[in-house]
Write a protein that holds these residues in place. Structure first.
Motif, PDB file in Angstrom:
ATOM      1  N   ILE A  60       0.874  -1.186   0.000  1.00 20.60           N
ATOM      2  CA  ILE A  60       0.000   0.000   0.000  1.00 20.60           C
ATOM      3  C   ILE A  60       0.905   1.228   0.000  1.00 20.60           C
ATOM      4  N   THR A  61       0.910   1.956  -1.091  1.00 27.70           N
ATOM      5  CA  THR A  61       1.837   3.086  -1.225  1.00 27.70           C
ATOM      6  C   THR A  61       1.167   4.442  -1.046  1.00 27.70           C
ATOM      7  N   ALA A  62      -0.160   4.486  -0.957  1.00 23.11           N
ATOM      8  CA  ALA A  62      -0.860   5.741  -0.649  1.00 23.11           C
ATOM      9  C   ALA A  62      -2.291   5.436  -0.250  1.00 23.11           C
ATOM     10  N   ARG A  63      -2.835   6.270   0.634  1.00 22.71           N
ATOM     11  CA  ARG A  63      -4.230   6.207   1.051  1.00 22.71           C
ATOM     12  C   ARG A  63      -4.856   7.569   0.783  1.00 22.71           C
ATOM     13  N   ILE A  64      -5.963   7.600   0.056  1.00 22.52           N
ATOM     14  CA  ILE A  64      -6.577   8.863  -0.320  1.00 22.52           C
ATOM     15  C   ILE A  64      -8.081   8.806  -0.078  1.00 22.52           C
ATOM     16  N   GLY A  65      -8.733   9.966  -0.134  1.00 21.01           N
ATOM     17  CA  GLY A  65     -10.181  10.044  -0.061  1.00 21.01           C
ATOM     18  C   GLY A  65     -10.797  10.030  -1.449  1.00 21.01           C
ATOM     19  N   LEU A  66     -12.101   9.807  -1.498  1.00 19.90           N
ATOM     20  CA  LEU A  66     -12.790   9.686  -2.781  1.00 19.90           C
ATOM     21  C   LEU A  66     -12.696  10.972  -3.603  1.00 19.90           C
ATOM     22  N   ASP A  67     -12.720  12.119  -2.940  1.00 20.53           N
ATOM     23  CA  ASP A  67     -12.663  13.382  -3.679  1.00 20.53           C
ATOM     24  C   ASP A  67     -11.333  13.566  -4.407  1.00 20.53           C
ATOM     25  N   GLY A  68     -10.281  12.861  -3.954  1.00 17.58           N
ATOM     26  CA  GLY A  68      -8.977  12.962  -4.609  1.00 17.58           C
ATOM     27  C   GLY A  68      -8.720  11.851  -5.603  1.00 17.58           C
ATOM     28  N   LEU A  69      -9.773  11.110  -5.984  1.00 19.30           N
ATOM     29  CA  LEU A  69      -9.597   9.925  -6.828  1.00 19.30           C
ATOM     30  C   LEU A  69      -8.806  10.194  -8.094  1.00 19.30           C
ATOM     31  N   VAL A  70      -9.152  11.235  -8.822  1.00 16.25           N
ATOM     32  CA  VAL A  70      -8.472  11.503 -10.095  1.00 16.25           C
ATOM     33  C   VAL A  70      -7.115  12.157  -9.874  1.00 16.25           C
ATOM     34  N   ASP A  71      -7.079  13.264  -9.117  1.00 20.36           N
ATOM     35  CA  ASP A  71      -5.835  14.017  -8.958  1.00 20.36           C
ATOM     36  C   ASP A  71      -4.785  13.271  -8.150  1.00 20.36           C
ATOM     37  N   GLU A  72      -5.197  12.653  -7.040  1.00 20.74           N
ATOM     38  CA  GLU A  72      -4.247  11.982  -6.157  1.00 20.74           C
ATOM     39  C   GLU A  72      -4.118  10.487  -6.445  1.00 20.74           C
ATOM     40  N   GLY A  73      -5.050   9.953  -7.201  1.00 19.47           N
ATOM     41  CA  GLY A  73      -5.044   8.529  -7.499  1.00 19.47           C
ATOM     42  C   GLY A  73      -4.677   8.226  -8.932  1.00 19.47           C
ATOM     43  N   PHE A  74      -5.593   8.468  -9.840  1.00 20.88           N
ATOM     44  CA  PHE A  74      -5.365   8.128 -11.246  1.00 20.88           C
ATOM     45  C   PHE A  74      -4.145   8.844 -11.806  1.00 20.88           C
ATOM     46  N   ASP A  75      -4.050  10.148 -11.573  1.00 22.42           N
ATOM     47  CA  ASP A  75      -2.922  10.902 -12.133  1.00 22.42           C
ATOM     48  C   ASP A  75      -1.596  10.408 -11.585  1.00 22.42           C
ATOM     49  N   GLN A  76      -1.545  10.055 -10.308  1.00 24.33           N
ATOM     50  CA  GLN A  76      -0.315   9.512  -9.726  1.00 24.33           C
ATOM     51  C   GLN A  76       0.062   8.185 -10.375  1.00 24.33           C
ATOM     52  N   LEU A  77      -0.909   7.318 -10.571  1.00 17.83           N
ATOM     53  CA  LEU A  77      -0.626   6.008 -11.155  1.00 17.83           C
ATOM     54  C   LEU A  77      -0.270   6.102 -12.630  1.00 17.83           C
ATOM     55  N   ILE A  78      -0.734   7.139 -13.282  1.00 19.36           N
ATOM     56  CA  ILE A  78      -0.400   7.334 -14.690  1.00 19.36           C
ATOM     57  C   ILE A  78       0.966   7.992 -14.844  1.00 19.36           C
ATOM     58  N   ASN A  79       1.251   9.018 -14.030  1.00 19.97           N
ATOM     59  CA  ASN A  79       2.455   9.823 -14.229  1.00 19.97           C
ATOM     60  C   ASN A  79       3.595   9.491 -13.271  1.00 19.97           C
ATOM     61  N   ASN A  80       3.297   8.731 -12.215  1.00 19.97           N
ATOM     62  CA  ASN A  80       4.321   8.407 -11.224  1.00 19.97           C
ATOM     63  C   ASN A  80       4.205   6.937 -10.825  1.00 19.97           C
ATOM     64  N   ASN A  81       3.895   6.109 -11.828  1.00 21.19           N
ATOM     65  CA  ASN A  81       3.507   4.729 -11.521  1.00 21.19           C
ATOM     66  C   ASN A  81       4.641   3.883 -10.962  1.00 21.19           C
ATOM     67  N   GLU A  82       5.890   4.216 -11.260  1.00 18.91           N
ATOM     68  CA  GLU A  82       6.996   3.407 -10.773  1.00 18.91           C
ATOM     69  C   GLU A  82       7.092   3.426  -9.258  1.00 18.91           C
ATOM     70  N   HIS A  83       6.566   4.478  -8.636  1.00 18.40           N
ATOM     71  CA  HIS A  83       6.696   4.630  -7.193  1.00 18.40           C
ATOM     72  C   HIS A  83       5.449   4.177  -6.439  1.00 18.40           C
ATOM     73  N   HIS A  84       4.524   3.573  -7.159  1.00 17.63           N
ATOM     74  CA  HIS A  84       3.306   3.093  -6.509  1.00 17.63           C
ATOM     75  C   HIS A  84       3.057   1.636  -6.854  1.00 17.63           C
ATOM     76  N   VAL A  85       2.604   0.887  -5.870  1.00 20.55           N
ATOM     77  CA  VAL A  85       2.070  -0.439  -6.115  1.00 20.55           C
ATOM     78  C   VAL A  85       0.545  -0.348  -6.066  1.00 20.55           C
ATOM     79  N   LYS A  86       0.004   0.012  -4.897  1.00 25.83           N
ATOM     80  CA  LYS A  86      -1.439   0.090  -4.771  1.00 25.83           C
ATOM     81  C   LYS A  86      -1.832   1.345  -3.994  1.00 25.83           C
ATOM     82  N   ILE A  87      -2.628   2.183  -4.635  1.00 24.14           N
ATOM     83  CA  ILE A  87      -3.264   3.308  -3.979  1.00 24.14           C
ATOM     84  C   ILE A  87      -4.669   2.887  -3.592  1.00 24.14           C
ATOM     85  N   ILE A  88      -4.998   3.022  -2.302  1.00 21.26           N
ATOM     86  CA  ILE A  88      -6.325   2.635  -1.845  1.00 21.26           C
ATOM     87  C   ILE A  88      -7.122   3.872  -1.444  1.00 21.26           C
ATOM     88  N   VAL A  89      -8.439   3.754  -1.609  1.00 22.75           N
ATOM     89  CA  VAL A  89      -9.339   4.894  -1.479  1.00 22.75           C
ATOM     90  C   VAL A  89     -10.352   4.640  -0.362  1.00 22.75           C
TER      91      VAL A  89
END
Length: 353
Positions: free
Chosen positions: A320-349
């Motif tokens: 688990i590499t990050a925990r976020i709230g639903l309101d941050g799904l795109v900016d803190e979740g999807f965008d991170q996994l798209i643009n910074n994916n090497e540093h994440h395994v699983k972002i949970i919401v």
């Protein structure tokens, strides 16, 4: 309740929608955590794929976009529908997120995941884990005992790795080579180590190499830019090669390496989802009598996967590499996994965040 709703490519909206209604034979769950899957990213960037486009409802769920997303989730039971008497309110659970026809046999040993028009809760309709609440059929609900609910959000992708292991036919003492240390590659490796295999991983990303090493899911990690991975595997197996290989990258040169690295009469399991048709070195497959197998999803794997975690054979916390709230799904979740994916395994919401 709040929910993440998929309308179309790059159009996911956090909306208030009605709470689902309890029906006979179903279980109501307050969602605790939901992971963002690579499939969700593909839907966001390239879809709709599994998600039924607007105007084209899924033949089983009857739903089309917009649909609630999220299929890797854990939660707590809040109510039991009529006829459900083997679970308890307050119990911690995960959901095996299938949408299949009611008459499909889901008893042990049945390949129900290959039934016609199969889809997934959180993609093909019937609610999703990126919402505060969900109601699902009893057969898809798995108790998890005292596994922490945040860790439990990774049971679903871990079950993908477990099913790949089962498909391989590997046993304790075998040697495995895993191509790619993304989320599924790492979790597949975790299952293999838990089952007593020697595990080697091929990966180019420094962050992912470090994750494979620090979590202990690999006995050695090889960078194909620095070494001949197949040669290294043979060197460590007295020239024999790996008993099993797992393709978890959807990269053609990785597939070529695995064909080279497995021993004659070895098994190669393709775990990744390919967006294109790769060239396959069929002469080598034939001359080495390699058994090339596909795998998709899981079927009856959740109980065994849950037990591996309950028995302490797999620690999901480091993945688990990050925990976020639903309101941050795109900016803190999807965008991170798209643009910074090497540093994440699983972002949970957290759907209530």
């Amino acid at each position: 309740m709040k929910a993440a709703r998929y309308y179309d490519r790059k159009d996911i909206r956090i909306e208030d929608i009605p709470e689902p209604t309890l029906q006979p034979g179903t279980v109501a769950i307050d969602v605790a955590w939901c992971g963002i899957c690579g499939t969700d990213l593909h839907e966001y960037l390239e879809g709709p794929i599994f998600i039924p486009p607007t105007g084209h409802p899924h033949p089983i769920s009857g739903e089309d976009a917009p649909v609630t997303m999220g299929h890797e989730f854990s939660g707590t039971i809040t109510a039991l529908g009529e006829g459900v008497d083997d679970l308890a309110v307050g119990e911690s659970v995960v959901v095996e997120p299938y949408i299949i026809r009611d008459d499909v046999d889901t008893s042990p040993g049945q390949p129900y995941h290959l039934s016609p028009d199969m889809n997934f809760i959180g993609l093909g309709g019937r609610g999703g884990g990126l919402a505060e609440k969900i109601v699902v059929q009893r057969r898809w609900v798995h108790p998890i005992g005292d596994i922490p609910l945040d860790h439990a959000a990774l049971i679903e992708p871990l079950s993908v790795g477990h099913h790949a292991y089962v498909r391989s036919g590997a046993t304790a003492g075998d040697v495995a080579i895993v191509g790619g240390a993304g989320p599924i590659g790492l979790l597949t490796a975790a299952v293999l180590k838990a089952e007593g295999l020697t595990v080697y991983i091929s990966e180019v990303s420094e962050a992912r190499k470090n994750m494979a090493t620090s979590t202990g899911v690999a006995d050695a990690v090889f960078d194909p830019r620095e070494v001949d991975v197949a040669h290294e595997v043979r060197e460590r197996t007295n020239g024999r090669g790996a008993d099993v290989g797992f393709e978890c990258s959807s990269v053609p040169v990785v597939l070529d390496m695995l064909i080279d690295a497995v021993r004659p009469a070895g098994v190669l399991v393709n775990v990744s989802i390919w967006g294109h048709k790769p060239d396959v070195d069929m002469p080598s497959v034939v001359l080495k009598e390699i058994d090339l197998r596909g795998t998709i999803g899981y079927a009856g794997d959740h109980p065994d996967t849950i037990k591996l975690v309950q028995d302490g054979k797999i620690d999901l916390a480091p993945f688990i590499t990050a925990r976020i709230g639903l309101d941050g799904l795109v900016d803190e979740g999807f965008d991170q996994l798209i643009n910074n994916n090497e540093h994440h395994v699983k972002i949970i919401v957290n759907p209530r965040g």
